[in-house]
Design an enzyme around this catalytic site. Structure first.
Site, PDB file in Angstrom:
ATOM      1  N   ARG A  63      51.181  44.675  48.202  1.00 61.32           N
ATOM      2  CA  ARG A  63      49.840  45.200  47.951  1.00 61.32           C
ATOM      3  C   ARG A  63      48.740  44.299  48.519  1.00 61.32           C
ATOM      4  NH1 ARG A  63      51.096  46.168  41.674  1.00 61.32           N
ATOM      5  NH2 ARG A  63      52.806  44.754  42.208  1.00 61.32           N
ATOM      6  N   GLY A 105      53.552  45.786  32.179  1.00 64.97           N
ATOM      7  CA  GLY A 105      54.623  46.176  31.265  1.00 64.97           C
ATOM      8  C   GLY A 105      54.076  46.205  29.846  1.00 64.97           C
ATOM      9  N   ASN A 124      52.647  42.630  28.764  1.00 63.97           N
ATOM     10  CA  ASN A 124      53.438  41.446  29.104  1.00 63.97           C
ATOM     11  C   ASN A 124      52.725  40.625  30.172  1.00 63.97           C
ATOM     12  OD1 ASN A 124      55.507  39.640  29.707  1.00 63.97           O
ATOM     13  ND2 ASN A 124      56.551  41.100  31.068  1.00 63.97           N
ATOM     14  N   ASN A 164      47.692  41.026  42.374  1.00 63.86           N
ATOM     15  CA  ASN A 164      48.614  41.831  43.176  1.00 63.86           C
ATOM     16  C   ASN A 164      47.960  42.426  44.416  1.00 63.86           C
ATOM     17  OD1 ASN A 164      51.001  41.748  41.336  1.00 63.86           O
ATOM     18  ND2 ASN A 164      49.531  42.687  39.944  1.00 63.86           N
ATOM     19  N   LYS A 214      29.027  14.492  58.728  1.00 60.26           N
ATOM     20  CA  LYS A 214      30.492  14.484  58.704  1.00 60.26           C
ATOM     21  C   LYS A 214      31.000  13.056  58.820  1.00 60.26           C
ATOM     22  CE  LYS A 214      33.174  14.029  61.802  1.00 60.26           C
ATOM     23  NZ  LYS A 214      33.999  13.887  63.021  1.00 60.26           N
ATOM     24  N   TYR A 260      22.356  15.843  63.301  1.00 61.10           N
ATOM     25  CA  TYR A 260      23.804  15.770  63.141  1.00 61.10           C
ATOM     26  C   TYR A 260      24.227  14.309  63.071  1.00 61.10           C
ATOM     27  CZ  TYR A 260      28.756  15.694  63.994  1.00 61.10           C
ATOM     28  OH  TYR A 260      30.103  15.446  63.871  1.00 61.10           O
ATOM     29  N   ASN A 290      15.617   5.336  58.391  1.00 60.98           N
ATOM     30  CA  ASN A 290      15.006   6.661  58.499  1.00 60.98           C
ATOM     31  C   ASN A 290      15.487   7.326  59.785  1.00 60.98           C
ATOM     32  OD1 ASN A 290      12.569   8.409  57.363  1.00 60.98           O
ATOM     33  ND2 ASN A 290      12.569   8.485  59.597  1.00 60.98           N
ATOM     34  N   SER A 321      12.276  10.670  66.421  1.00 61.90           N
ATOM     35  CA  SER A 321      12.688  12.073  66.537  1.00 61.90           C
ATOM     36  C   SER A 321      13.383  12.336  67.865  1.00 61.90           C
ATOM     37  CB  SER A 321      11.458  12.978  66.451  1.00 61.90           C
ATOM     38  OG  SER A 321      10.895  12.860  65.171  1.00 61.90           O
ATOM     39  N   ARG A 381      13.400   6.909  78.007  1.00 64.68           N
ATOM     40  CA  ARG A 381      12.938   8.246  78.372  1.00 64.68           C
ATOM     41  C   ARG A 381      12.118   8.129  79.654  1.00 64.68           C
ATOM     42  NH1 ARG A 381       9.089   8.299  73.086  1.00 64.68           N
ATOM     43  NH2 ARG A 381       7.368   7.091  73.907  1.00 64.68           N
TER      44      ARG A 381
HETATM   45  C1  UD1 Z   1      55.707  41.866  36.101  1.00 66.01           C
HETATM   46  C2  UD1 Z   1      56.421  42.272  34.818  1.00 66.01           C
HETATM   47  C3  UD1 Z   1      55.471  43.058  33.918  1.00 66.01           C
HETATM   48  C4  UD1 Z   1      54.241  42.209  33.632  1.00 66.01           C
HETATM   49  C5  UD1 Z   1      53.613  41.686  34.929  1.00 66.01           C
HETATM   50  C6  UD1 Z   1      52.549  40.651  34.613  1.00 66.01           C
HETATM   51  C7  UD1 Z   1      58.804  42.608  35.349  1.00 66.01           C
HETATM   52  C8  UD1 Z   1      59.881  43.567  35.621  1.00 66.01           C
HETATM   53  N1  UD1 Z   1      57.584  43.094  35.138  1.00 66.01           N
HETATM   54  O1  UD1 Z   1      55.304  43.046  36.784  1.00 66.01           O
HETATM   55  O2  UD1 Z   1      56.111  43.412  32.688  1.00 66.01           O
HETATM   56  O3  UD1 Z   1      53.315  42.970  32.882  1.00 66.01           O
HETATM   57  O4  UD1 Z   1      54.584  41.059  35.780  1.00 66.01           O
HETATM   58  O5  UD1 Z   1      51.847  40.288  35.770  1.00 66.01           O
HETATM   59  O6  UD1 Z   1      59.061  41.416  35.327  1.00 66.01           O
HETATM   60  N2  UD1 Z   1      59.214  38.363  42.208  1.00 66.01           N
HETATM   61  C9  UD1 Z   1      60.267  37.700  42.789  1.00 66.01           C
HETATM   62  N3  UD1 Z   1      61.360  38.426  43.217  1.00 66.01           N
HETATM   63  C10 UD1 Z   1      61.454  39.764  43.051  1.00 66.01           C
HETATM   64  C11 UD1 Z   1      60.366  40.438  42.445  1.00 66.01           C
HETATM   65  C12 UD1 Z   1      59.255  39.718  42.023  1.00 66.01           C
HETATM   66  O7  UD1 Z   1      60.244  36.491  42.937  1.00 66.01           O
HETATM   67  O8  UD1 Z   1      62.477  40.334  43.436  1.00 66.01           O
HETATM   68  C13 UD1 Z   1      58.055  37.570  41.755  1.00 66.01           C
HETATM   69  C14 UD1 Z   1      56.751  37.930  42.451  1.00 66.01           C
HETATM   70  O9  UD1 Z   1      56.550  37.121  43.593  1.00 66.01           O
HETATM   71  C15 UD1 Z   1      55.694  37.653  41.353  1.00 66.01           C
HETATM   72  C16 UD1 Z   1      56.464  37.840  40.067  1.00 66.01           C
HETATM   73  O10 UD1 Z   1      57.852  37.815  40.375  1.00 66.01           O
HETATM   74  O11 UD1 Z   1      55.207  36.316  41.395  1.00 66.01           O
HETATM   75  C17 UD1 Z   1      56.136  39.160  39.396  1.00 66.01           C
HETATM   76  O12 UD1 Z   1      56.424  40.207  40.311  1.00 66.01           O
HETATM   77  P1  UD1 Z   1      55.440  41.430  40.493  1.00 66.01           P
HETATM   78  O13 UD1 Z   1      56.001  42.343  41.512  1.00 66.01           O
HETATM   79  O14 UD1 Z   1      54.048  40.972  40.643  1.00 66.01           O
HETATM   80  O15 UD1 Z   1      55.669  42.129  39.050  1.00 66.01           O
HETATM   81  P2  UD1 Z   1      54.671  43.065  38.306  1.00 66.01           P
HETATM   82  O16 UD1 Z   1      54.827  44.444  38.814  1.00 66.01           O
HETATM   83  O17 UD1 Z   1      53.321  42.473  38.319  1.00 66.01           O
HETATM   84 MG    MG Z   2      52.366  40.871  39.388  1.00 65.88          MG
END
Ligand code: UD1
Ligand code: MG
Length: 443
Positions: A15, A138, A168, A225, A332, A347, A358, A386, A421
């Site tokens: 995304r 979630g 979550n 995201n 810098k 600069y 100055n 200047s 100059r």
């Molecule tokens: C996840 C939670 C959701 C929660 C939300 C909070 C799960 C199934 N869902 O959803 O309940 O509300 O986070 O932000 O866990 N990642 C991996 N490998 C993978 C998939 C994801 O490393 O195969 C990592 C991503 O890089 C990210 C994190 O896990 O840092 C969460 O993944 P993301 O796809 O953002 O999950 P959400 O849909 O946000």
């Molecule tokens: Mg997420």
């Protein structure tokens, strides 16, 4: 009890629509991952394993630079599968394990500490929160006695489950050995055909372990995201910085127009006018004043100094006490000692400016010949006229004066005057005679 953490950072981050991995996008000048690592360290976590995709070379390099280990999730099969990918890296670890999403830049050490405390009560915990807009988070469903019943992913939830307001946050704590045991038993029987980390509590309950739910502040667990969510996280982060600095005694007439970096240090009784932007590595001492439209990065500003309006301080600018840096002045890798002034259109690069010197309008240190950088030294109390071009390497002695418009190509002794100059010649009546000749030619 020793503590380790697994940071999940292998997701595709689709995304974001970016060539850069999601967790390397920045909030307040620091990658999302850097914020999560800093919060874990603040909560006393010693070992950190960052889970990346096979292509996540840049993420692994960044993690290593911050003293973390890494593990590769070979296929992106879900958050539960990602967490399980860290099992080998932590095979020799015994203690408490935190598992946390890598995309939560506003998380703090205190929030993580609350998750740890809840986990210590029952053997497993997660962070939940009540967002104003639950969106596609979630949903967290509780038992009547306040423990976790289960988490339903938005895509799997029924209409009535989606109406739940508790969500979550994506941060869990448990004993490391037990956690990896549960993670290895996950299945992918759900709408997304993924191994959900959120199913771990169900497996724990089968073994008599209840999952405690710690309530977190919505801002601290904001996930990123998309670019819109990245901008929103930045806004929340800046608001938090502004509120903290105002509470610490910094004056800002329009705080909503002032931007800070994650590591900005501003002492009390600093005044910051509207529209000032501060990048990483800046310290501003008590009593200094930052005037409108100034941009600072990698700079220190001592007390009593005045910067701007419209000034630019770049890395290595060391602004001493009571120094004035005025409009359209760029500094810098330069030290200005007490009371020196560069008030207009200048600069100063790779230079040292002595106390009370100055620097006149339009002064330029010619520090770069296209290949190497050279140093300009300006002694205390010197007066640079200047439009002086100081061709480095060059030294202007203490108390010396350079005449306006000079190109200075050799060192100037203390208290001397240097003029370099063209000599002015005046031709009386020449202009009038010229005009008359031209008019006759046109007839
Ligand atoms: C996840 C939670 C959701 C929660 C939300 C909070 C799960 C199934 N869902 O959803 O309940 O509300 O986070 O932000 O866990 N990642 C991996 N490998 C993978 C998939 C994801 O490393 O195969 C990592 C991503 O890089 C990210 C994190 O896990 O840092 C969460 O993944 P993301 O796809 O953002 O999950 P959400 O849909 O946000
Ligand atoms: Mg997420």
């Amino acid at each position: 009890m020793s503590k380790a953490a697994v940071i999940l950072a292998a997701g595709a981050g689709t995304r974001m629509k970016s060539a850069l991995p999601k967790v390397l996008h920045k909030v307040a000048g620091l990658p999302l991952l850097g914020h999560v690592i800093a919060a874990l360290r603040a909560a006393g976590v010693e070992r950190i394993v960052v889970v990346t995709s096979p292509a996540g070379e840049a993420v692994r390099d960044y993690a290593r630079a911050l003293g973390c280990e890494s593990a590769v999730q070979h296929q992106q099969l879900g958050t539960g599968h990602a967490a399980a990918s860290a099992k080998e890296a932590l095979a020799d670890f015994t203690g408490t394990l935190l598992v946390i999403n890598g995309d939560m830049p506003l998380v703090t050490g205190d929030t993580i500490a609350e998750c740890l405390a809840a986990g210590a009560r029952t053997g497993l915990s997660l962070l939940a929160f009540e967002p104003k807009d639950p969106g596609s988070y979630g949903r967290v469903l509780l038992t009547p006695d306040g423990y976790l019943n289960r988490i339903v992913e938005y895509k799997d939830a029924t209409v009535s489950e989606r109406a739940a307001t508790l969500c979550n946050a994506g941060c869990y704590a448990a004993d490391a050995e037990r956690f990896f045991h549960w993670a290895s038993r996950l299945t992918n029987h759900n709408a997304q055909k993924e191994y959900y980390l959120t199913d771990v509590p169900l497996l724990a309950r089968e073994e008599g372990v209840k999952c405690a739910v710690a309530l977190a502040d919505e801002i601290a667990v904001t996930g990123v995201n998309s670019r819109a969510e990245l901008a929103e996280a930045e806004r929340k982060y800046q608001d938090r910085m502004r509120t903290r600095l105002l509470a610490d005694g910094v004056t800002m007439t329009a705080p909503e127009t002032v931007f800070f970096a994650h590591d900005t240090v501003v002492e009390n009784d600093v005044e910051i006018e509207p529209f000032v932007v501060i990048g990483p590595g800046v310290t501003v001492k008590s009593g200094a004043r930052l005037r409108s439209h100034s941009h600072l990065e990698g700079a220190t500003v001592a007390s009593g100094a005045i910067i701007g309006p419209f000034a630019r301080l770049r890395p290595g600018a060391r602004i001493g006490e009571d120094v004035h840096i005025g409009n359209f002045v760029e500094v810098k890798n330069t030290v200005l000692e007490k009371g020196a002034k560069a008030n207009h259109l200048t600069y100063l690069g790779d230079a040292r400016v002595g106390a009370g010197a100055n620097i006149g309008a339009g002064t330029i240190t010619c520090n770069y010949d296209g290949f190497t950088k050279a140093v300009t030294e300006i002694g205390a109390g010197a007066f640079i006229g200047s439009d002086t071009a100081l061709v480095a390497p060059v030294k202007i002695g203490e108390g010396a004066i350079t005449a306006a418009g000079s190109v200075i190509t050799q060192d100037v002794a203390p208290d001397a005057l240097a003029i370099a100059r063209g000599v002015l010649t005046e031709k009386p009546g020449w202009a009038k005679a010229f005009r008359e000749r031209k008019r006759t030619e046109q007839k």
